[in-house]
Enzyme design. Structure first.
Site, PDB file in Angstrom:
ATOM      1  N   ASP A  49       7.331  -8.761  -4.661  1.00  0.00           N
ATOM      2  CA  ASP A  49       8.582  -8.315  -4.041  1.00  0.00           C
ATOM      3  C   ASP A  49       9.442  -9.518  -3.678  1.00  0.00           C
ATOM      4  OD1 ASP A  49       7.665  -9.383  -1.604  1.00  0.00           O
ATOM      5  OD2 ASP A  49       6.896  -7.468  -0.912  1.00  0.00           O
ATOM      6  N   ARG A  70       5.988  -1.589  -5.683  1.00  0.00           N
ATOM      7  CA  ARG A  70       6.083  -2.986  -6.139  1.00  0.00           C
ATOM      8  C   ARG A  70       5.223  -3.208  -7.382  1.00  0.00           C
ATOM      9  NH1 ARG A  70       3.547  -6.556  -1.429  1.00  0.00           N
ATOM     10  NH2 ARG A  70       4.412  -4.949  -0.095  1.00  0.00           N
ATOM     11  N   TYR A 128      11.915   7.389  -3.387  1.00  0.00           N
ATOM     12  CA  TYR A 128      12.408   6.035  -3.110  1.00  0.00           C
ATOM     13  C   TYR A 128      13.607   5.704  -3.997  1.00  0.00           C
ATOM     14  CZ  TYR A 128       7.757   5.297  -1.016  1.00  0.00           C
ATOM     15  OH  TYR A 128       6.619   5.393  -0.264  1.00  0.00           O
ATOM     16  N   ASP A 171       6.568  -1.333   4.102  1.00  0.00           N
ATOM     17  CA  ASP A 171       6.530  -2.786   4.252  1.00  0.00           C
ATOM     18  C   ASP A 171       7.742  -3.275   5.045  1.00  0.00           C
ATOM     19  OD1 ASP A 171       4.184  -3.002   2.807  1.00  0.00           O
ATOM     20  OD2 ASP A 171       5.237  -3.200   0.891  1.00  0.00           O
TER      21      ASP A 171
END
Length: 376
Positions: free
Chosen positions: A82, A179, A68, A40
Site C-alpha cells: 500500500d 491490497r 470498497y 487499516d
C-alpha cells in the site's frame, strides 16, 4: 444500565480502528466496545462498532459483504502493498482499459489469497505485522475469498509521477485483503502495483449515509449519543426477526428456550426469505458457513446446500407461508426451519421484545430455539 447498541462510524484516514474504539469508550463511558472488520490506518469508511452488550453480536456481521472504492497505482510496488510502504520495485505499466477489464474479470468469483505480512491476522497469538516489524517472514496459508463485483469506476489515467492509476469498485466477502488484490491485478497485467487509497463505502445495508463521525458524536450530549445506538431490528437487518410478547420475552431473559412450533417455524421461514431476498450476496455467505443446509433424512449429518434463490425480490413481510415456499413439517421441528426443496435454515435468529429491543440471538435446532447469546 450501561449503554448498548450498534453504531455505524465513519472512520477517518490516519487513526487505527482500535483508536476509534478507544475514543468511543471515552465518549460512551463504557469499557465494552469493539468493532466488526478492521480498517487499516490508510483506509477510511464504514466501521461497525458494538457498544456494551452489543459486542456479543459483532460476530454475526461477518456474513455481510463489504464494498470498497480503491485506487491502484501501477508501475511501482511497495513492501506493504500500500501507499504507506517503501517502494521496492518498479516495472513498466503500459496497458489500455480493455486489458485492465480483462484482468479484472479473472478475479471475479472465488479465489485464494495469501494474507500479507503487514496485517492484523494472528499467528501463534501474535499479529503478523509485529513479526514483520522484526523482519520475520511467517509461512501463511492461502485463504478462500469471494469477489462479487470488480469493475473500473473511473477512467484509467497516467499521472505526473509516471504511474498509471485506476479506480475500481470492489464488493467482496469478509476477510478479503484489497491490497493483495491490487498487487495480484498488477501481476496479471505483467507489472507491479500497490493500493494507493481505500474507502469502505458499505457493510451490507450499512453505508456511508448511516455513519457518524467522531466529531459529530463528540459534539452531542450523552443522551443524544445514546440515542444513536441501534439496539432494535435496525441493528440486525441481515437476521430473521421474531417479535415476542412480554411473557415470552421474560421467559427468554430467564434462560428458557422457546418451543419451535409450526407457526413459529413458518414465521422464521418467511423472515429468512425476506432477508435473503433483500440483502445481496447473503445467501452465498450463509451457504459457506453451512447455515443453509441439513437435508431431511440425512442420518450422517452431511450438509447439502441449496443455492436456489426465490424468484421474487420484493419483501416477504406479510406474505403467507405457502407464498414463501415454506413447508413446515415434523422434520422441521426436529432439524431446523424448512425453507423450500431440500434447503433448511439452521442459522441465527434475532428475538425482539415488546419494547422493540433485542432480547437474544438463537438458532432453530432440535424442536426449540437454542440460545446463541442472551442480550438482556
Amino acid at each position: 444500565m450501561g449503554a448498548s447498541g450498534i453504531l455505524p462510524v465513519l472512520k477517518p484516514k490516519g487513526p487505527t480502528s482500535h483508536d476509534v474504539v478507544d475514543e468511543l469508550r471515552r465518549l460512551y463511558r463504557e469499557k465494552r466496545v469493539g468493532h466488526a472488520g478492521t480498517l487499516d490506518p490508510m483506509a477510511s469508511g464504514v466501521l461497525l462498532v458494538g457498544v456494551g452488550k452489543a459486542t456479543r453480536i459483532l460476530r454475526y456481521y461477518h456474513l455481510l459483504d463489504k464494498c470498497y472504492e480503491a485506487t491502484i497505482a501501477f508501475g511501482a510496488g511497495t513492501d506493504t502493498l500500500d501507499a504507506e510502504g517503501k517502494v521496492i520495485e518498479r516495472a513498466p505499466a503500459d496497458f489500455d482499459p480493455d486489458a485492465l477489464e480483462k484482468a479484472l474479470s479473472r478475479f471475479r468469483g472465488e479465489l485464494y489469497q495469501i494474507p500479507p505480512m503487514v496485517s492484523a491476522l494472528k499467528q501463534g497469538g501474535e499479529p503478523l505485522y509485529k513479526k514483520a516489524l522484526r523482519g520475520e517472514l511467517a509461512t501463511r496459508s492461502p485463504r478462500k475469498q469471494r469477489i462479487y463485483e470488480l469493475f473500473l469506476s473511473a477512467p484509467l489515467r497516467r499521472c505526473a509521477d509516471g504511474l498509471l492509476r485506476a479506480s475500481v469498485r470492489v464488493v467482496c466477502d469478509s476477510g478479503t485483503y484489497v491490497r493483495v488484490l491490487a498487487a495480484d491485478i498488477a501481476k496479471a497485467l505483467g507489472t507491479v502495483g500497490y493500493l494507493e487509497s481505500l474507502i469502505r463505502t458499505s457493510i451490507g445495508p450499512f453505508d456511508l449515509d448511516h455513519c457518524y463521525t467522531l466529531e459529530e458524536l463528540a459534539s452531542l450530549s450523552q443522551d443524544e449519543r445514546l440515542a444513536k445506538l441501534l439496539w432494535d431490528t435496525k441493528a440486525v437487518p441481515h437476521l430473521p426477526i421474531v417479535m415476542l410478547d412480554g411473557k415470552k420475552a421474560l421467559a427468554v431473559s430467564q434462560g428458557k428456550a422457546l418451543e419451535l412450533t409450526p407457526a413459529l417455524a413458518c414465521s422464521i421461514a418467511v423472515e429468512t426469505t425476506r432477508v435473503l431476498d433483500s440483502i445481496p450476496h447473503l445467501r452465498e455467505s450463509l451457504a459457506d458457513c453451512e447455515m443453509l443446509s441439513i437435508a431431511p433424512g440425512d442420518t450422517q449429518g452431511r450438509h447439502e446446500v441449496s443455492h436456489n434463490s426465490t424468484s421474487s425480490h420484493r419483501s416477504s413481510r406479510g406474505r403467507s407461508a405457502s407464498e414463501s415456499g415454506v413447508e413446515p413439517s415434523g422434520d422441521a421441528l426436529a432439524r431446523g426451519v424448512r425453507l423450500k426443496d431440500r434447503t433448511w435454515y439452521v442459522g441465527p435468529v434475532a428475538l425482539v421484545g415488546p419494547e422493540g429491543r433485542l432480547v437474544a440471538i438463537v438458532r432453530p435446532a432440535g424442536g426449540i430455539l437454542a440460545f446463541d447469546c442472551v442480550l438482556v
